[in-house]
Design a protein around this motif. Sequence first.
Motif, PDB file in Angstrom:
ATOM      1  N   ASP A  40       0.854  -1.194   0.000  1.00  0.00           N
ATOM      2  CA  ASP A  40       0.000   0.000   0.000  1.00  0.00           C
ATOM      3  C   ASP A  40       0.895   1.251   0.000  1.00  0.00           C
ATOM      4  O   ASP A  40       2.118   1.139  -0.028  1.00  0.00           O
ATOM      5  CB  ASP A  40      -0.949   0.004   1.209  1.00  0.00           C
ATOM      6  N   ARG A  41       0.274   2.418   0.070  1.00  0.00           N
ATOM      7  CA  ARG A  41       1.043   3.681  -0.005  1.00  0.00           C
ATOM      8  C   ARG A  41       1.997   3.839   1.168  1.00  0.00           C
ATOM      9  O   ARG A  41       3.099   4.361   1.011  1.00  0.00           O
ATOM     10  CB  ARG A  41       0.076   4.876  -0.006  1.00  0.00           C
ATOM     11  N   LYS A  42       1.557   3.367   2.348  1.00  0.00           N
ATOM     12  CA  LYS A  42       2.402   3.520   3.538  1.00  0.00           C
ATOM     13  C   LYS A  42       3.687   2.700   3.345  1.00  0.00           C
ATOM     14  O   LYS A  42       4.800   3.192   3.592  1.00  0.00           O
ATOM     15  CB  LYS A  42       1.621   3.041   4.770  1.00  0.00           C
ATOM     16  N   ALA A  43       3.515   1.471   2.873  1.00  0.00           N
ATOM     17  CA  ALA A  43       4.688   0.613   2.645  1.00  0.00           C
ATOM     18  C   ALA A  43       5.565   1.215   1.543  1.00  0.00           C
ATOM     19  O   ALA A  43       6.799   1.169   1.625  1.00  0.00           O
ATOM     20  CB  ALA A  43       4.243  -0.795   2.280  1.00  0.00           C
ATOM     21  N   ALA A  44       4.937   1.812   0.519  1.00  0.00           N
ATOM     22  CA  ALA A  44       5.709   2.402  -0.590  1.00  0.00           C
ATOM     23  C   ALA A  44       6.553   3.572  -0.092  1.00  0.00           C
ATOM     24  O   ALA A  44       7.712   3.738  -0.482  1.00  0.00           O
ATOM     25  CB  ALA A  44       4.772   2.851  -1.705  1.00  0.00           C
ATOM     26  N   ALA A  45       5.971   4.392   0.818  1.00  0.00           N
ATOM     27  CA  ALA A  45       6.709   5.541   1.372  1.00  0.00           C
ATOM     28  C   ALA A  45       7.896   5.046   2.194  1.00  0.00           C
ATOM     29  O   ALA A  45       9.007   5.585   2.087  1.00  0.00           O
ATOM     30  CB  ALA A  45       5.773   6.396   2.221  1.00  0.00           C
ATOM     31  N   GLN A  46       7.673   3.993   2.987  1.00  0.00           N
ATOM     32  CA  GLN A  46       8.769   3.444   3.813  1.00  0.00           C
ATOM     33  C   GLN A  46       9.837   2.789   2.934  1.00  0.00           C
ATOM     34  O   GLN A  46      11.027   2.856   3.234  1.00  0.00           O
ATOM     35  CB  GLN A  46       8.210   2.431   4.811  1.00  0.00           C
ATOM     36  N   LEU A  47       9.387   2.186   1.835  1.00  0.00           N
ATOM     37  CA  LEU A  47      10.342   1.576   0.889  1.00  0.00           C
ATOM     38  C   LEU A  47      11.220   2.659   0.271  1.00  0.00           C
ATOM     39  O   LEU A  47      12.448   2.532   0.188  1.00  0.00           O
ATOM     40  CB  LEU A  47       9.577   0.820  -0.211  1.00  0.00           C
ATOM     41  N   LEU A  48      10.568   3.747  -0.160  1.00  0.00           N
ATOM     42  CA  LEU A  48      11.304   4.839  -0.799  1.00  0.00           C
ATOM     43  C   LEU A  48      12.331   5.444   0.163  1.00  0.00           C
ATOM     44  O   LEU A  48      13.459   5.763  -0.246  1.00  0.00           O
ATOM     45  CB  LEU A  48      10.297   5.894  -1.271  1.00  0.00           C
ATOM     46  N   GLN A  49      11.942   5.582   1.440  1.00  0.00           N
ATOM     47  CA  GLN A  49      12.912   6.103   2.437  1.00  0.00           C
ATOM     48  C   GLN A  49      14.137   5.196   2.494  1.00  0.00           C
ATOM     49  O   GLN A  49      15.273   5.671   2.534  1.00  0.00           O
ATOM     50  CB  GLN A  49      12.264   6.165   3.830  1.00  0.00           C
ATOM     51  N   ARG A  50      13.904   3.878   2.474  1.00  0.00           N
ATOM     52  CA  ARG A  50      15.032   2.934   2.548  1.00  0.00           C
ATOM     53  C   ARG A  50      15.884   3.018   1.280  1.00  0.00           C
ATOM     54  O   ARG A  50      17.113   3.076   1.333  1.00  0.00           O
ATOM     55  CB  ARG A  50      14.510   1.511   2.737  1.00  0.00           C
ATOM     56  N   LEU A  51      15.226   3.035   0.137  1.00  0.00           N
ATOM     57  CA  LEU A  51      15.980   3.045  -1.128  1.00  0.00           C
ATOM     58  C   LEU A  51      16.789   4.331  -1.270  1.00  0.00           C
ATOM     59  O   LEU A  51      17.944   4.307  -1.716  1.00  0.00           O
ATOM     60  CB  LEU A  51      15.022   2.878  -2.316  1.00  0.00           C
ATOM     61  N   LEU A  52      16.175   5.458  -0.867  1.00  0.00           N
ATOM     62  CA  LEU A  52      16.882   6.737  -1.008  1.00  0.00           C
ATOM     63  C   LEU A  52      18.010   6.856   0.010  1.00  0.00           C
ATOM     64  O   LEU A  52      19.009   7.526  -0.239  1.00  0.00           O
ATOM     65  CB  LEU A  52      15.896   7.907  -0.868  1.00  0.00           C
ATOM     66  N   PHE A  53      17.855   6.178   1.150  1.00  0.00           N
ATOM     67  CA  PHE A  53      18.938   6.157   2.136  1.00  0.00           C
ATOM     68  C   PHE A  53      20.173   5.468   1.515  1.00  0.00           C
ATOM     69  O   PHE A  53      21.276   5.999   1.571  1.00  0.00           O
ATOM     70  CB  PHE A  53      18.491   5.404   3.403  1.00  0.00           C
ATOM     71  N   TYR A  54      19.965   4.303   0.918  1.00  0.00           N
ATOM     72  CA  TYR A  54      21.109   3.552   0.363  1.00  0.00           C
ATOM     73  C   TYR A  54      21.604   4.104  -0.967  1.00  0.00           C
ATOM     74  O   TYR A  54      22.773   3.986  -1.299  1.00  0.00           O
ATOM     75  CB  TYR A  54      20.731   2.070   0.182  1.00  0.00           C
ATOM     76  N   PHE A  55      20.670   4.629  -1.758  1.00  0.00           N
ATOM     77  CA  PHE A  55      21.031   5.066  -3.121  1.00  0.00           C
ATOM     78  C   PHE A  55      20.688   6.541  -3.313  1.00  0.00           C
ATOM     79  O   PHE A  55      19.811   6.886  -4.120  1.00  0.00           O
ATOM     80  CB  PHE A  55      20.312   4.192  -4.162  1.00  0.00           C
ATOM     81  N   PRO A  56      21.374   7.431  -2.600  1.00  0.00           N
ATOM     82  CA  PRO A  56      21.088   8.859  -2.800  1.00  0.00           C
ATOM     83  C   PRO A  56      21.566   9.309  -4.182  1.00  0.00           C
ATOM     84  O   PRO A  56      22.465   8.677  -4.753  1.00  0.00           O
ATOM     85  CB  PRO A  56      21.895   9.539  -1.675  1.00  0.00           C
ATOM     86  N   PRO A  57      20.956  10.374  -4.714  1.00  0.00           N
ATOM     87  CA  PRO A  57      21.345  10.809  -6.061  1.00  0.00           C
ATOM     88  C   PRO A  57      22.711  11.501  -6.062  1.00  0.00           C
ATOM     89  O   PRO A  57      23.118  12.060  -5.042  1.00  0.00           O
ATOM     90  CB  PRO A  57      20.244  11.799  -6.442  1.00  0.00           C
ATOM     91  N   ASN A  58      23.376  11.457  -7.200  1.00  0.00           N
ATOM     92  CA  ASN A  58      24.593  12.247  -7.381  1.00  0.00           C
ATOM     93  C   ASN A  58      24.242  13.727  -7.247  1.00  0.00           C
ATOM     94  O   ASN A  58      23.091  14.118  -7.496  1.00  0.00           O
ATOM     95  CB  ASN A  58      25.188  11.985  -8.778  1.00  0.00           C
ATOM     96  N   SER A  59      25.253  14.554  -6.933  1.00  0.00           N
ATOM     97  CA  SER A  59      24.967  15.962  -6.647  1.00  0.00           C
ATOM     98  C   SER A  59      24.395  16.709  -7.856  1.00  0.00           C
ATOM     99  O   SER A  59      23.666  17.685  -7.706  1.00  0.00           O
ATOM    100  CB  SER A  59      26.229  16.655  -6.156  1.00  0.00           C
ATOM    101  N   ILE A  71       4.021   9.950  -3.559  1.00  0.00           N
ATOM    102  CA  ILE A  71       4.609   9.000  -2.600  1.00  0.00           C
ATOM    103  C   ILE A  71       5.776   9.676  -1.846  1.00  0.00           C
ATOM    104  O   ILE A  71       6.019   9.384  -0.691  1.00  0.00           O
ATOM    105  CB  ILE A  71       5.122   7.717  -3.321  1.00  0.00           C
ATOM    106  N   LEU A  72       6.459  10.597  -2.539  1.00  0.00           N
ATOM    107  CA  LEU A  72       7.570  11.331  -1.909  1.00  0.00           C
ATOM    108  C   LEU A  72       7.076  12.153  -0.726  1.00  0.00           C
ATOM    109  O   LEU A  72       7.715  12.204   0.319  1.00  0.00           O
ATOM    110  CB  LEU A  72       8.176  12.302  -2.916  1.00  0.00           C
ATOM    111  N   GLN A  73       5.914  12.813  -0.913  1.00  0.00           N
ATOM    112  CA  GLN A  73       5.333  13.599   0.180  1.00  0.00           C
ATOM    113  C   GLN A  73       5.019  12.684   1.366  1.00  0.00           C
ATOM    114  O   GLN A  73       5.325  13.004   2.506  1.00  0.00           O
ATOM    115  CB  GLN A  73       4.045  14.294  -0.276  1.00  0.00           C
ATOM    116  N   ASP A  74       4.405  11.527   1.058  1.00  0.00           N
ATOM    117  CA  ASP A  74       4.084  10.566   2.138  1.00  0.00           C
ATOM    118  C   ASP A  74       5.360  10.170   2.883  1.00  0.00           C
ATOM    119  O   ASP A  74       5.327   9.882   4.071  1.00  0.00           O
ATOM    120  CB  ASP A  74       3.456   9.280   1.577  1.00  0.00           C
TER     121      ASP A  74
END
Length: 419
Positions: free
Chosen positions: A324-343, A357-360
């Motif tokens: 669901d959306r809640k799980a997707a938001a938590q997934l995105l937090q994890r993915l962005l933690f490990y794979f932050p964008p280049n500057s 989903i980013l807002q969530d």
Amino acid sequence: MGENGFEKWVLTVTAQTPTNIAVIKYWGKRDETLILPINDSISVTLDPSHLCTTTTVAVSPSFEQDRMWLNDKEISLSGGRYQSVLREIRSRATDFEDKEKNIKISKKDWEKLHLHIASYNNFPTAAGLASSAAGLACFVFALAKLMNVKEDESKLSAIARQGSGSACRSLFGGFAKWIMGKDEDGSDSVAVQLVDEKHWDDLVIVIAVVCSRQKETSSTSGMRESVETSLLLQHRAKEVVPKRIKQMEEAIANRDFASFTQLTCADSNQFHAVCLDTCPPIFYMNDTSHRIISCVEKWNRSEESPQVAYTFDAGPNAVMIARDRKAAAQLLQRLLFYFPPNSDIDLNSYIIGDKSILQDAGIQGKNDIEALPTPPEMKDAQKYRGDVSYFICTRPGRGPVVISDVSQSLLNPETGLPK
Ligand code: ADE
């Protein structure tokens, strides 16, 4: 044909078709020409507002040959697969009449008239996101509408299959099953819809487009090599997939996310095990893919019930399906933690598709990514900046549609040439 004597008319149809991702994989053909698989497969259709092909097809007595443009470049239609599809569609064309425009095309005229086709994928063809599935499905769907083909989507799916196997599943929204069939002529190797996109609309899909230096083995040659050399593939097709298909159909019908996740992940992993069992072995996943699997597995295990399923096609990109959306938001937090964008990449181009989903996830800017805490289930806080090119947030989506808004046509309505 036209009765005004000048034969200047151009008739067009524009259609939009989604791509699909298999959750029970198709890998291995029993007939290479007709594209007949060695097992059934099941897929989820992705929302065409984020990933789709748009195709305009045109017919006119002024066209001198069949021509096609893909993503603004002219390509050849002489390949066997396009030719099979064109032959099958032309043989099913029926009489057409537009009294207002004074155009009449008989069943026989379609054999002689030439076609112009322009197609555009709204995502990079090179991203390895099954562009040929959406592309061939759109090609067949748009031509069938233009030529007044009266057959249903399943019959059309058997034609799309001859262009690109997995294209047959893109003729349906929601979840679709490609039935392998038994007939030698392939007439019973068709796709059917299991449920439409409204049936399980809690699901959120996050795709990590993974950076890769390696040129991948094409699916066509990979499959052929697996069929010729992998004993695991034979076991999979005969013993494993038939049971999994039944279990997956039940999981989808009951919206049973725990079973859905177990089956989806196990099937992706077995497909990649078959690739390793191929001689010489084929490696589609890379270190980044493996890190994503670890991250999802550890998180799922730390929760009472699974939150995310993952699946990988013939490439390193991860397709993750959150409950669901809640799980997707938590997934995105994890993915962005490990794979932050280049500057040099801004957040808007790092996460595309459904940005809500980013807002969530509480992420408004790149600073919020840098401030994300280490996921509680993980001790390893190492980051892999720049290893993911970008993320796409989407959901299960609808099947093909005709687009009547002429401003969206890819061909000029007067000349039949690309706009
Ligand atoms: N292969 C990849 N994309 C395609 C498209 N849009 N149409 C036909 N073939 C394709």
